[in-house]
Design an enzyme around this catalytic site. Structure first.
Site, PDB file in Angstrom:
ATOM      1  N   GLY A 101       0.788  -1.221   0.000  1.00 51.96           N
ATOM      2  CA  GLY A 101       0.000   0.000   0.000  1.00 51.96           C
ATOM      3  C   GLY A 101       0.820   1.271   0.000  1.00 51.96           C
ATOM      4  CG  ASN A 152      -5.123   4.183   8.751  1.00 47.70           C
ATOM      5  OD1 ASN A 152      -5.504   5.217   8.208  1.00 47.70           O
ATOM      6  ND2 ASN A 152      -4.072   4.148   9.543  1.00 47.70           N
ATOM      7  CD  GLN A 205      -6.951  -0.766   7.315  1.00 48.04           C
ATOM      8  OE1 GLN A 205      -7.673  -1.721   7.608  1.00 48.04           O
ATOM      9  NE2 GLN A 205      -5.688  -0.703   7.730  1.00 48.04           N
ATOM     10  CB  SER A 220      -1.598  -3.513   1.123  1.00 54.59           C
ATOM     11  OG  SER A 220      -0.457  -4.165   1.630  1.00 54.59           O
ATOM     12  CG  HIS A 238      -0.087  -6.772   5.033  1.00 60.52           C
ATOM     13  ND1 HIS A 238      -0.189  -6.394   6.350  1.00 60.52           N
ATOM     14  CD2 HIS A 238       0.225  -5.650   4.343  1.00 60.52           C
ATOM     15  CE1 HIS A 238       0.054  -5.095   6.454  1.00 60.52           C
ATOM     16  NE2 HIS A 238       0.301  -4.623   5.254  1.00 60.52           N
ATOM     17  CB  THR A 289      12.408 -10.110 -11.285  1.00 61.56           C
ATOM     18  OG1 THR A 289      13.523  -9.927 -12.144  1.00 61.56           O
ATOM     19  CG2 THR A 289      11.792 -11.483 -11.538  1.00 61.56           C
ATOM     20  CB  CYS A 291       2.623   3.032   9.603  1.00 60.76           C
ATOM     21  SG  CYS A 291       2.064   1.759   8.453  1.00 60.76           S
TER      22      CYS A 291
END
Length: 386
Positions: free
Chosen positions: A66, A146, A174, A194, A196, A232, A320
């Site tokens: 994210g 969030n 979220q 994102s 996760h 990659t 974060c």
């Protein structure tokens, strides 16, 4: 109780990923068989993610998560469109991946307007309209907050952006996995997600970029992601993201029913059993699993450490910023005084939470709050006044 920070990888997701570490391990840019197999998985993942978002597969770009998606969307649009203007509109309650990116751009010649929010964390659409200038090139507004879970009026924002020929980005990190999203219906030009956050692996995300959006490349060095993001591709992670997204939207209705039921029960029991508590965020327009409360006469760090000691994982806001002792910028923007914002607690529910855990959390939270308040001189003053 901290599923907004991250979620465990579901077994079906992990199972889908494993072959791409050991068997189908080729570089998708290679022309031989192993490369073609990896490229096929990449293309199929892109198509599936696009289908879920109501997009075209050519509009999906895979990233590391994210924060990268937010950075790329905002910097990419700003740098590619600076001949048209240098003004960006966002809000005071964005994730720091957006706020710090905007601050960086301000130091490099761009102008940013940070919209105020009301007591529930909601923007005023008239404020947004009145802030638009001739040189406005981007509106970036979080889909679902969030910290407090408030869901913004995204369709209305998208309409305003389109009417004014301004690109619209939303941080939907979220929201994805909790809300049905169709980028065309909502008028979204760029969207960050994102894996996760919805039971996929860490280190992988995506950015939806509408085909007409002029955007600078983010990483130089190769032709990957249609020459816009070199490097990659992490095929195993991308396959995991896609599987997790499929599961989330196959089970969205039952997931949300369970989350809303647990959320409302948790809110009610906290309010019924603990005094001097304020619910933060919109009472109805909020994420299904989000509970954010301010516990007056409590210091947040002591609360979190005490909860951890009885096996309850929680946060005071964004993971974060967990290293910061400052009160939540979101709660301050919503008008909470510092002393109340300092006592905020975010409990965010997920697929693996059970009903008996609600009672366990409330019972322990009450004991901890009573103990911490017993050491608070402010709480002593309140008791003396009464």
């Amino acid at each position: 109780m901290d599923n907004s920070a991250t979620t465990p990888v579901k077994k079906e997701v992990l199972d889908s990923m494993i072959p791409y570490f050991t068997e189908v391990y080729g570089n998708p840019s290679s022309i031989y068989k192993e490369g073609r197999q990896a490229k096929k998985a990449l293309d199929e993942s892109r198509e599936q993610v696009a289908k879920i978002l109501g997009a075209n597969s050519k509009e999906i770009y895979f990233t590391s998560g994210g924060s990268e998606s937010d950075n790329w969307a905002i910097k990419g649009v700003a740098l590619a469109n600076k001949n048209k203007g240098n003004h960006i509109i966002t809000t005071k309650v964005e994730h720091h991946a957006v706020l710090h990116t905007c601050e960086y751009l301000e130091r490099n010649g761009f102008e940013v307007t940070y919209l105020d929010v009301d007591e529930y964390g909601m923007i005023d659409l008239d404020d947004l309209k009145n802030t638009i200038r001739d040189n406005t090139i981007l509106i970036s507004i979080i889909y679902a907050n969030n910290e407090v879970g408030t869901i913004q009026p995204i369709a209305e924002i998208g309409k305003i952006a389109k009417e004014n020929n301004i690109f619209f980005h939303t941080d939907a990190v979220q929201a994805i996995g909790n809300i049905e999203i169709d980028v065309d219906e909502l008028g979204i030009d760029l969207l960050s997600l994102s894996a996760h956050k919805f039971y996929g692996p860490k280190g992988v995300g995506a950015l939806y970029i509408r085909k007409n959006v002029k955007l600078h490349p983010y990483i130089h060095g190769g032709a990957q992601e249609r020459n816009r993001r070199a490097g990659t591709e992490s095929i195993a992670n991308i396959v995991g993201l896609t599987k997790a997204l499929e599961i989330a939207y196959e089970n969205l209705e039952s997931h949300n029913e369970k989350m809303i039921s647990l959320r409302d029960e948790l809110i009610k029991k906290i309010m019924d059993n603990i005094s001097h508590v304020k619910l933060n965020g919109h009472p109805e327009k909020r994420l299904p699993g989000n509970v954010n409360v301010s516990l007056k006469f409590i210091e947040g760090e002591a609360l979190l450490l005490s909860l951890d000691m009885v096996g309850i994982a929680a946060s005071s806001g964004s993971a974060c910023t967990s290293g910061s002792l400052d009160p939540s910028h979101v709660l301050l923007a919503m008008g909470l005084p510092h002393e109340i914002a300092h006592g905020s607690l975010r409990l965010s529910l997920g697929d693996f939470n059970k009903e008996d855990e609600i009672d366990y959390v409330v019972e322990n939270l009450k004991v901890i709050v009573d103990r911490l308040r017993a050491m608070s001189p402010l709480y002593d003053e309140l008791k003396e006044e009464n």
